[in-house]
Design an enzyme around this catalytic site. Structure first.
Site, short mmCIF file in Angstrom:
data_model
loop_
_atom_site.label_atom_id
_atom_site.label_comp_id
_atom_site.label_asym_id
_atom_site.label_seq_id
_atom_site.Cartn_x
_atom_site.Cartn_y
_atom_site.Cartn_z
N GLU A 198 0.77 -1.29 0.08
CA GLU A 198 -0.04 -0.02 0.02
C GLU A 198 0.93 1.27 -0.04
O GLU A 198 0.67 2.10 -0.63
CB GLU A 198 -0.79 0.04 1.29
N ARG A 199 2.11 1.38 0.72
CA ARG A 199 2.75 2.48 1.11
C ARG A 199 3.57 2.60 -0.32
O ARG A 199 3.75 3.93 -0.79
CB ARG A 199 3.59 2.26 2.31
#
Ligand SMILES: Cc1cc2nc3c(=O)[nH]c(=O)nc-3n(C[C@H](O)[C@H](O)[C@H](O)COP(=O)(O)OP(=O)(O)OC[C@H]3O[C@@H](n4cnc5c(N)ncnc54)[C@H](O)[C@@H]3O)c2cc1C
Length: 385
Positions: free
Chosen positions: A242-243
């Site tokens: 996600e990051r």
């Protein structure tokens, strides 16, 4: 990370799709406060864009994560933050754990339709009382026969009102907070599930966000992802992707601001000369572009390490932190050079100024990223016994 011909092809496909199928509708979707996820995701699924790094057995392309990053960068060219965020939820936030740890049943029943664009996915971690402190969630999944019974609620869930399933983090035992959690796929049409009204947000207007309530929701235990009790660890791994997605996606959005500001300040004159001819302005724009390139290097370096099998937590956290902060700096600086026009609601720079504010909060706030970096630097104060 060297871009191969295949990376370039994927980037070109995404760029064309963004230009033809997404950007012409953004004004309307922003006004509507929602975009048609099912319709859009189906088109993307048909092009293979929802399964770039997913296994071929689930209908994906089976490519490595660098191709997902190349696509993420191009999704950043969407003229708002809400739609690329929702796409990221589908590809890199709610489904990586299904691909990495899901059983054949989970992959065929949920992952394959998500890759095909036949199901919309959401990730349900945050709760009204637990956002940054993931270990403090209180939603429970209690065994009963062959099922889990789920009780609790999840807050600020992206794609919630359109989702067909959520990847849910819940407590499945009374063990220690890092060992009592599991990830479970929960279809949203089950009895006992209800939703709040769509939440009214500062930005990300075209993305639907809602609270989800679980009242004695019965889910088959075969919907468990991986091992019971390993949910916290799996979610932390899912957060890494996600990051990285968020950092890669933010690059083009910032460049969109810089480039549209260059265009505007070339046209707009004050005191007999284009605004951009003031050294303070063109120097600032060059500085900002330099920062974006630095973030691009860091983001791809994190991805490169990941592809080599290294722990990328430190660099991915740094990239996410830098992305959140730089997005705020770039949109703020650019908005300034638009003057009154920058303060208008429908201006793309003002929209990204509002939307990108989330970057320092969602998916792990800046301070949480800094805490992780401190941990890797071994400079966190030791806990008192
Ligand atoms: C538009 C939107 C979409 C979202 N989508 C999703 C989603 O799809 N799925 C999902 O699960 N969640 C989602 N979230 C939730 C998001 O991930 C959380 O808001 C975020 O993790 C922060 O949690 P919180 O809001 O509870 O803030 P809190 O945990 O209450 O923290 C508030 C602030 O305090 C500071 N802070 C917190 N802890 C520390 C510390 N240890 N040291 C110093 N400062 C600290 C930070 O500045 C932080 O921003 C979304 C949120 C928004 C607004």
């Amino acid at each position: 990370m060297i871009l191969t011909q295949e990376h370039k092809e994927i980037k070109r496909t995404v760029r064309n799709f963004v230009e033809n199928e997404i950007n012409p509708h953004i004004e309307q979707w922003e006004k509507d406060g929602i975009f048609p996820a099912k319709e859009l995701f189906k088109k993307m699924g048909d092009l293979g864009l929802l399964g770039i790094s997913k296994p071929e057995s689930a209908g994906g392309m089976g490519l490595d994560f660098s191709y997902e990053m190349a696509a993420a960068e191009e999704f950043g060219g969407i003229t708002c933050g809400g739609v690329p965020m929702a796409i990221g939820v589908q590809t890199c936030m709610a489904t990586p754990a299904l691909a990495q740890f899901g059983s054949e049943y989970v992959q065929q029943t949920f992952l394959a339709p998500a890759v095909a664009g036949d199901m919309v996915a959401a990730i349900a971690v945050s709760e009204p009382g637990a956002g940054s402190d993931v270990a403090a969630i209180t939603t429970t999944a209690t065994k009963d026969g062959d099922d889990y019974i789920i009780n609790g609620s999840k807050m600020w869930i992206t794609n919630a009102t359109q989702a067909d399933f959520v990847c849910l983090l819940a407590n499945t035992s009374d063990d220690k907070p890092h060992k009592n959690k599991s990830l479970i796929v929960v279809p949203t049409n089950l009895e006992g599930i209800s939703f709040s009204e769509k939440l009214d947000k500062l930005g990300m207007r075209s993305s639907d966000t809602a609270q989800i309530f679980f009242d004695n929701v019965r889910v088959p235990q075969k919907n468990l992802i991986g091992t019971e009790g390993a949910g916290f660890m799996m979610q932390m791994m899912q957060f890494q992707k996600e990051r990285m997605y968020v950092a890669a996606m933010s690059l083009k959005g910032m460049e969109l601001c810089i480039n549209s500001t260059i265009e505007y300040t070339r046209e707009r004159k004050t005191f007999g000369q284009p605004i951009i001819d003031n050294q303070v302005v063109h120097f600032r724009l060059a500085e900002l572009q330099t920062e974006v390139e630095a973030l691009r290097c860091m983001t791809y370096q994190a991805c490169e390490g990941f592809l080599q099998g290294e722990d990328m937590t430190r660099l991915a956290s740094m990239a996410k932190l830098k992305s959140g902060r730089l997005s705020r700096e770039v949109t703020d600086a650019c908005l300034q050079y638009w003057g009154g026009m920058g303060f208008m609601w429908d201006n793309v720079v003002s929209r990204l100024y509002r939307d990108n504010r989330l970057g320092s909060i969602g998916g792990g706030a800046d301070e949480i990223m800094i805490g992780i970096i401190c941990k890797y630097m071994d400079i966190l104060p030791k806990k008192r016994k």
